[in-house]
Write a protein that holds these residues in place. Structure first.
Motif, PDB file in Angstrom:
ATOM      1  N   ARG A  25       7.455  76.493  29.036  1.00  0.00           N
ATOM      2  CA  ARG A  25       6.325  76.845  28.152  1.00  0.00           C
ATOM      3  C   ARG A  25       4.995  76.694  28.878  1.00  0.00           C
ATOM      4  NH1 ARG A  25       8.561  73.945  22.578  1.00  0.00           N
ATOM      5  NH2 ARG A  25       9.908  75.695  21.921  1.00  0.00           N
ATOM      6  N   SER A  26       4.860  75.657  29.695  1.00  0.00           N
ATOM      7  CA  SER A  26       3.610  75.476  30.443  1.00  0.00           C
ATOM      8  C   SER A  26       3.466  76.549  31.515  1.00  0.00           C
ATOM      9  CB  SER A  26       3.562  74.076  31.066  1.00  0.00           C
ATOM     10  OG  SER A  26       4.535  73.947  32.099  1.00  0.00           O
ATOM     11  N   TRP A  27       4.592  76.965  32.136  1.00  0.00           N
ATOM     12  CA  TRP A  27       4.530  78.028  33.146  1.00  0.00           C
ATOM     13  C   TRP A  27       4.136  79.359  32.522  1.00  0.00           C
ATOM     14  CZ3 TRP A  27       9.983  76.618  35.437  1.00  0.00           C
ATOM     15  CH2 TRP A  27       9.879  75.411  36.144  1.00  0.00           C
ATOM     16  N   MET A  28       4.609  79.616  31.301  1.00  0.00           N
ATOM     17  CA  MET A  28       4.263  80.867  30.633  1.00  0.00           C
ATOM     18  C   MET A  28       2.789  80.887  30.240  1.00  0.00           C
ATOM     19  SD  MET A  28       6.897  82.737  30.799  1.00  0.00           S
ATOM     20  CE  MET A  28       6.239  84.065  29.783  1.00  0.00           C
ATOM     21  N   ALA A  29       2.253  79.724  29.904  1.00  0.00           N
ATOM     22  CA  ALA A  29       0.831  79.642  29.548  1.00  0.00           C
ATOM     23  C   ALA A  29      -0.050  79.788  30.785  1.00  0.00           C
ATOM     24  CB  ALA A  29       0.549  78.316  28.847  1.00  0.00           C
ATOM     25  N   ASP A  30       0.422  79.295  31.936  1.00  0.00           N
ATOM     26  CA  ASP A  30      -0.343  79.371  33.186  1.00  0.00           C
ATOM     27  C   ASP A  30       0.633  79.615  34.329  1.00  0.00           C
ATOM     28  OD1 ASP A  30      -2.007  79.151  35.354  1.00  0.00           O
ATOM     29  OD2 ASP A  30      -2.376  76.987  35.135  1.00  0.00           O
ATOM     30  N   GLU A  31       0.733  80.864  34.745  1.00  0.00           N
ATOM     31  CA  GLU A  31       1.706  81.250  35.768  1.00  0.00           C
ATOM     32  C   GLU A  31       1.501  80.491  37.065  1.00  0.00           C
ATOM     33  OE1 GLU A  31       3.231  85.367  37.985  1.00  0.00           O
ATOM     34  OE2 GLU A  31       1.888  85.461  36.253  1.00  0.00           O
ATOM     35  N   GLY A  32       0.248  80.161  37.361  1.00  0.00           N
ATOM     36  CA  GLY A  32      -0.063  79.452  38.605  1.00  0.00           C
ATOM     37  C   GLY A  32       0.425  78.014  38.631  1.00  0.00           C
ATOM     38  N   SER A  33       0.792  77.487  37.465  1.00  0.00           N
ATOM     39  CA  SER A  33       1.267  76.092  37.411  1.00  0.00           C
ATOM     40  C   SER A  33       2.751  75.976  37.740  1.00  0.00           C
ATOM     41  CB  SER A  33       1.008  75.509  36.010  1.00  0.00           C
ATOM     42  OG  SER A  33       1.849  76.142  35.042  1.00  0.00           O
ATOM     43  N   ASN A  34       3.412  77.098  37.970  1.00  0.00           N
ATOM     44  CA  ASN A  34       4.856  77.086  38.261  1.00  0.00           C
ATOM     45  C   ASN A  34       5.083  76.698  39.722  1.00  0.00           C
ATOM     46  OD1 ASN A  34       7.579  77.477  38.546  1.00  0.00           O
ATOM     47  ND2 ASN A  34       7.574  79.618  37.900  1.00  0.00           N
ATOM     48  N   LEU A  35       5.171  75.399  39.965  1.00  0.00           N
ATOM     49  CA  LEU A  35       5.426  74.888  41.309  1.00  0.00           C
ATOM     50  C   LEU A  35       6.891  74.490  41.502  1.00  0.00           C
ATOM     51  CD1 LEU A  35       2.209  72.687  41.688  1.00  0.00           C
ATOM     52  CD2 LEU A  35       2.579  75.046  42.435  1.00  0.00           C
ATOM     53  N   GLY A  36       7.680  74.661  40.455  1.00  0.00           N
ATOM     54  CA  GLY A  36       9.106  74.412  40.586  1.00  0.00           C
ATOM     55  C   GLY A  36       9.563  73.102  39.968  1.00  0.00           C
ATOM     56  N   LEU A  37      10.824  72.777  40.263  1.00  0.00           N
ATOM     57  CA  LEU A  37      11.473  71.584  39.709  1.00  0.00           C
ATOM     58  C   LEU A  37      12.002  70.723  40.850  1.00  0.00           C
ATOM     59  CD1 LEU A  37      13.625  73.463  37.026  1.00  0.00           C
ATOM     60  CD2 LEU A  37      11.518  72.185  36.567  1.00  0.00           C
ATOM     61  N   HIS A  38      12.128  69.443  40.570  1.00  0.00           N
ATOM     62  CA  HIS A  38      12.675  68.512  41.557  1.00  0.00           C
ATOM     63  C   HIS A  38      13.724  67.645  40.882  1.00  0.00           C
ATOM     64  CE1 HIS A  38      12.848  66.114  45.169  1.00  0.00           C
ATOM     65  NE2 HIS A  38      12.609  65.003  44.498  1.00  0.00           N
ATOM     66  N   VAL A  39      14.895  67.536  41.499  1.00  0.00           N
ATOM     67  CA  VAL A  39      16.000  66.744  40.941  1.00  0.00           C
ATOM     68  C   VAL A  39      16.183  65.483  41.778  1.00  0.00           C
ATOM     69  CG1 VAL A  39      18.473  66.703  40.445  1.00  0.00           C
ATOM     70  CG2 VAL A  39      17.151  68.784  40.009  1.00  0.00           C
ATOM     71  N   VAL A  40      16.226  64.349  41.103  1.00  0.00           N
ATOM     72  CA  VAL A  40      16.381  63.049  41.766  1.00  0.00           C
ATOM     73  C   VAL A  40      17.657  62.387  41.249  1.00  0.00           C
ATOM     74  CG1 VAL A  40      15.390  60.769  42.125  1.00  0.00           C
ATOM     75  CG2 VAL A  40      13.893  62.776  42.041  1.00  0.00           C
ATOM     76  N   VAL A  41      18.485  61.897  42.173  1.00  0.00           N
ATOM     77  CA  VAL A  41      19.733  61.215  41.817  1.00  0.00           C
ATOM     78  C   VAL A  41      19.641  59.758  42.253  1.00  0.00           C
ATOM     79  CG1 VAL A  41      22.245  61.217  42.033  1.00  0.00           C
ATOM     80  CG2 VAL A  41      20.986  63.376  42.157  1.00  0.00           C
ATOM     81  N   ARG A  42      19.864  58.840  41.315  1.00  0.00           N
ATOM     82  CA  ARG A  42      19.781  57.397  41.601  1.00  0.00           C
ATOM     83  C   ARG A  42      21.025  56.678  41.105  1.00  0.00           C
ATOM     84  NH1 ARG A  42      14.359  58.383  39.835  1.00  0.00           N
ATOM     85  NH2 ARG A  42      12.831  58.066  41.512  1.00  0.00           N
TER      86      ARG A  42
END
Length: 400
Positions: A198-215
């Motif tokens: 939803r935030s990416w659709m509101a501001d396309e430039g904010s789409n910097l991706g996702l990061h997955v962390v395993v602990r």
């Protein structure tokens, strides 16, 4: 003298043969007027076809048909979802099975070996309402099996990457989803990331991706040999990271359809209906009776829409076509209940029969129940889309 006569005779013969050949060529070659009319007719036919296909694209919410990139395999998830919500002809099994009316799948664009993912959402219209967004990751079998005794579960967290911090130039992260996963498991894991999309659709430039962390359960970083997710670079397409987006594009039914959802007849009446109308023999007799001035009663007849014939088979995965059906026939007085008449139609037929007013026709044979169909197709960016379209199939016909 005899030679001159012979010579004259030969000349006349040659002239006759030449004239006969000219007549044959003239007869074989269409006249300029005919050619012009034939060319015009072809042009008009082509223009009509082009306009018709353009109008059909508009019905499916498109300006142009998607580009064909070759035979790419759709994600199994999308095929399974389609088969869940649609029958073999694409007709919706239950209008309440699908959230919204559009489901899109996107493959990871980074194709990184690390646990970072990015998805291009440019094909999603700003007007679409984002209902649910899911990150689908395929968990591979662990390589280090000797650590099973120490670690039976791990915590997998998905973060949204935000703007770089002004202080230390590192990417800030926002937690989207986190849960425990068995270390020894294998298969698809799904994380809800609706807020990020939803935030990416509101501001396309904010789409910097996702990061997955395993602990580990103790909070320390997990060995990547133990917990591995398939990447877009090194693994088969069927296991690639994928974003699945459920949206509503704002299209609403004009509809006669949708009876009470608790009424099983909503779809069962359509699914059990014969796929064809009268047999060819009875169809011929009906046509004959119409010529004699006796019209057939209002009924539903087949009307198959073949996507291959239209030229759309290259980008549509399923169905190959569907039976839209159409309504045909008369609504004579008196209207029986088998004609499924409305009260208004009954009154109109009475007025027509009594000739109380001039110009009042008999009621019309029209669809009185409509059903939606589902289309599974590739878009311009090679994403696979499942879209539901209302009012596409005549479920039954009646006099209205």
């Amino acid at each position: 003298m005899h030679q001159e006569s012979t010579h004259t005779s030969e000349m006349l013969t040659l002239i006759f043969i030449s004239f006969a050949a000219f007549l044959c060529r003239a007869a074989a070659r269409p006249s300029a007027h005919y050619t012009e009319n034939h060319f015009t007719a072809d042009n008009e036919s082509g223009e009509v076809r082009s306009a018709a296909i353009k109008r059909l694209l508009e019905v499916f919410g498109m300006e142009d048909p998607p580009a064909i990139h070759g035979h790419k395999q759709p994600p199994q998830y999308m095929l399974d979802l389609y088969n869940t919500v649609a029958d073999v002809d694409g007709v919706t099994k239950d209008p309440y099975l699908l959230e919204g009316n559009t489901v899109r799948s996107f493959f990871d664009k980074l194709r990184s070996e690390q646990v970072e993912f990015r998805f291009n959402l440019s094909t999603v219209a700003r007007t679409e309402k984002i209902l649910t967004a899911e990150l689908h990751l395929f968990k591979l079998r662990p390589q280090a099996t000797q650590t099973f005794n120490r670690h039976h579960f791990c915590q997998v967290s998905v973060y949204q990457l935000l703007d770089r911090s002004k202080n230390n130039n590192t990417l800030e992260k926002k937690l989207l989803s986190s849960r425990l996963i068995p270390v020894h498991s294998t298969g698809w894991e799904v994380f809800t990331i609706t807020q990020a999309v939803r935030s990416w659709m509101a501001d396309e430039g904010s789409n910097l991706g996702l990061h997955v962390v395993v602990r580990t359960l103790g909070g320390s970083q997990m060995d990547l040999k133990l917990i591995r997710f398939a990447s877009g670079r090194n693994h088969h397409q069927s296991k690639q990271p994928m974003l699945v987006l459920f949206t509503d594009d704002g299209r609403h039914s004009a509809n006669l359809e949708n009876a009470d959802p608790s009424d099983g007849t909503v779809t069962s009446s359509l699914l059990q209906a014969p796929m064809s109308g009268p047999s060819s023999r009875s169809a011929r007799s009906l046509d004959y009776s119409e010529e004699e001035g006796v019209s057939m009663p209002c009924q539903r007849l087949p009307l198959y829409v073949d996507f291959e014939e239209i030229g759309w088979s290259g980008w549509i995965v399923s169905p190959r076509g569907y039976n839209a059906y159409h309504c045909k026939g008369s609504c004579p007085f008196p209207l029986g209940q088998n004609m499924r008449p409305t009260n208004h139609a009954t009154v109109q037929s009475i007025i027509n029969a009594l000739k109380l007013f001039k110009g009042v026709e008999t009621p019309c044979c029209v669809p009185d129940k409509l059903f939606s169909i589902n289309l599974l197709y590739f878009d311009d960016d090679e994403n696979v889309v499942l879209k539901q379209y209302n009012d596409m199939v005549a479920g039954s016909c009646g006099c209205h």
